[in-house]
Every structure is written in structure tokens, then in C-alpha cells.
Design a protein around this motif. Structure first.
Motif, short mmCIF file in Angstrom:
data_model
loop_
_atom_site.label_atom_id
_atom_site.label_comp_id
_atom_site.label_asym_id
_atom_site.label_seq_id
_atom_site.Cartn_x
_atom_site.Cartn_y
_atom_site.Cartn_z
N TYR A 61 12.62 2.19 -50.93
CA TYR A 61 11.88 3.17 -51.25
C TYR A 61 10.69 3.52 -50.38
CZ TYR A 61 14.10 2.53 -55.76
OH TYR A 61 15.00 2.43 -56.80
N PHE A 62 10.17 2.39 -49.78
CA PHE A 62 8.88 2.66 -48.99
C PHE A 62 9.26 2.22 -47.29
CE2 PHE A 62 7.49 2.32 -53.36
CZ PHE A 62 6.65 3.32 -53.49
N ASN A 63 8.41 2.44 -46.76
CA ASN A 63 8.08 2.03 -45.36
C ASN A 63 6.93 1.10 -45.17
OD1 ASN A 63 10.39 3.72 -44.14
ND2 ASN A 63 8.81 5.36 -44.36
N TYR A 64 7.29 0.03 -44.53
CA TYR A 64 6.04 -0.82 -44.38
C TYR A 64 5.86 -1.25 -43.14
CZ TYR A 64 7.58 -2.30 -49.05
OH TYR A 64 8.03 -2.26 -50.50
N GLU A 65 4.53 -0.73 -42.91
CA GLU A 65 4.18 -1.06 -41.31
C GLU A 65 2.82 -1.91 -41.39
OE1 GLU A 65 3.33 2.69 -39.29
OE2 GLU A 65 5.19 3.57 -40.35
N ILE A 66 2.85 -2.69 -40.37
CA ILE A 66 1.42 -3.72 -40.28
C ILE A 66 0.45 -2.61 -40.00
CG2 ILE A 66 0.35 -5.43 -39.01
CD1 ILE A 66 2.94 -6.77 -38.53
N SER A 67 -0.64 -2.58 -40.70
CA SER A 67 -1.86 -1.86 -40.70
C SER A 67 -2.65 -2.22 -39.45
CB SER A 67 -2.80 -2.26 -41.93
OG SER A 67 -3.94 -1.32 -41.60
N LYS A 68 -3.08 -1.24 -38.55
CA LYS A 68 -3.74 -1.17 -37.38
C LYS A 68 -5.08 -1.62 -37.71
CE LYS A 68 -5.34 3.82 -37.94
NZ LYS A 68 -5.35 4.97 -37.24
N PHE A 69 -5.49 -1.83 -38.82
CA PHE A 69 -6.81 -2.57 -39.34
C PHE A 69 -6.46 -3.92 -40.04
CE2 PHE A 69 -7.14 2.05 -40.44
CZ PHE A 69 -8.49 2.38 -39.59
N SER A 70 -5.51 -4.43 -39.92
CA SER A 70 -4.95 -5.90 -40.12
C SER A 70 -5.52 -6.66 -39.15
CB SER A 70 -3.63 -5.92 -40.11
OG SER A 70 -3.02 -7.07 -40.51
N ARG A 71 -5.93 -7.99 -39.74
CA ARG A 71 -6.71 -8.86 -39.22
C ARG A 71 -5.68 -10.13 -39.38
NH1 ARG A 71 -12.28 -9.21 -42.23
NH2 ARG A 71 -10.98 -10.01 -43.58
N ASP A 86 9.74 -3.88 -53.59
CA ASP A 86 9.86 -2.58 -53.35
C ASP A 86 10.00 -1.70 -54.72
OD1 ASP A 86 9.97 -0.60 -51.05
OD2 ASP A 86 12.02 -0.21 -51.65
N ALA A 87 11.08 -2.22 -55.38
CA ALA A 87 11.26 -1.69 -56.90
C ALA A 87 10.01 -1.60 -57.80
CB ALA A 87 12.42 -2.61 -57.35
#
Length: 181
Positions: A23-33, A130-131
Motif C-alpha cells: 500500500y505504501f512507499n517507505y523512504e528514509i526521511s531526509k530529516f532523519s537522524r 503496512d496493512a
């Protein structure tokens, strides 16, 4: 022989992993620490944001509206996540203890939630499948935001542009203004 078995196990694990995120795309956030915790930006695969950057207006909340917004998000979160709510990671803020997991709601001028994206930590991802996130997404989309808690206007201060505004909130808050919710 070992190489074939290893390859098959790797193939099955990749296949299982990709099926679990339908259902979703998961990307590491650019604001992630990364040293603190990895944060994922989650966007739906089945829908694109219907708005452009210039479409977003502002929403001026009336006094006391913060509690309405918090209860609005908490009620939906608790209805879907049930006991999972207690497993989420929390941070202590000035007047609340809120989960690191966040939801961003794009709301049109009539109070309809038109688009949603989420942000969760790596640790919260263990509990938020995801579900389960898809169920949460559907529940948010089926609700309507009470537009009487504020005034919708354009960025220039003119009358509403007829587009949308966003609200970013923690998925769940244990305490708000020293009151348990």
C-alpha cells in the motif's frame, strides 16, 4: 548446493518483504537522524497528492481548537491501532507526551481529508504494519474535519483559494494541556 539454498532463501525473503508493503512507499526521511533513530516518510502507492505547493493555504485556529484537533487524531488512531498505541515511541514535550509517529492531513475548504502521508520511526515500524497503516489511512479519509474551529485563508491573507491546508500531528498524545485524553 549451499549457494542455491542461500539464493532461494534470499529470494523468498525479498518476495515476502515486497508483498508486505503493497500500500505504501517507505523512504528514509531526509530529516532523519540516523544516530538517534531512523525516520521513514510514508506515502501511498495508490494515490498522488492532488495539490501543488502553491495550492496550500493557511488555517487560523480559534482558541481551544488544539484540543479538538488532538482529540480528532487520537480518536481515529485509537479506533484503528487499539493496543498498539501503547507500544509506540513517545517524546516528552512542553505540554504533552506524544508519539514520534506523525500524520500529515491535507484538508480541503469543506473539511474533507484529501491526502494523507505519515512519518514513523524504525522502532514504530515493528508495530505499524503496512496493512494497519492502510486501515488508518482509510479511517482518516472517511472522516470530516470541523471547519468551525478556525478560519481558512490563502497565504496572502485573502479569501480562501478553494484549495487546501495541512495539519501535522503526532499519531497519538497521552497528555494534552495537563489533561489525559
Amino acid at each position: 548446493m549451499k549457494a542455491i539454498i542461500t539464493f532461494l532463501l534470499l529470494f523468498v525473503s525479498v518476495l515476502t518483504y515486497s508483498q508486505s508493503e503493497k500500500y505504501f512507499n517507505y523512504e528514509i526521511s531526509k530529516f532523519s537522524r540516523p544516530r538517534v533513530d531512523t525516520t521513514y516518510s510514508i506515502t501511498p502507492k495508490f494515490e498522488e497528492c492532488p495539490y501543488k505547493q502553491e495550492d496550500f493555504g493557511l488555517f487560523d485556529f480559534k482558541d481551544g481548537a488544539g484540543e479538538y484537533v488532538r482529540r480528532f487524531v487520537n480518536n481515529i488512531t485509537k479506533a484503528v491501532l487499539k493496543d498498539t498505541v501503547e507500544m509506540l515511541e513517545y517524546r516528552l514535550g512542553k505540554d504533552s507526551e506524544a508519539s514520534w509517529a506523525k500524520v500529515t492531513l491535507c484538508i480541503d475548504e469543506e473539511g474533507n481529508i484529501r491526502y494523507i502521508f505519515l512519518s514513523i520511526t524504525k522502532n514504530d515500524r515493528k508495530f505499524l504494519s503496512d496493512a494497519l497503516l492502510y486501515e488508518l489511512y482509510q479511517k482518516f479519509k472517511a472522516t470530516k474535519f470541523d471547519m468551525r474551529v478556525g478560519v481558512f485563508r490563502s497565504k496572502t491573507g485573502d479569501a480562501p483559494t478553494g484549495k487546501c491546508f495541512t495539519i501535522v500531528m503526532s499519531l497519538y498524545t497521552k497528555i494534552f494541556r495537563n489533561k489525559a485524553l
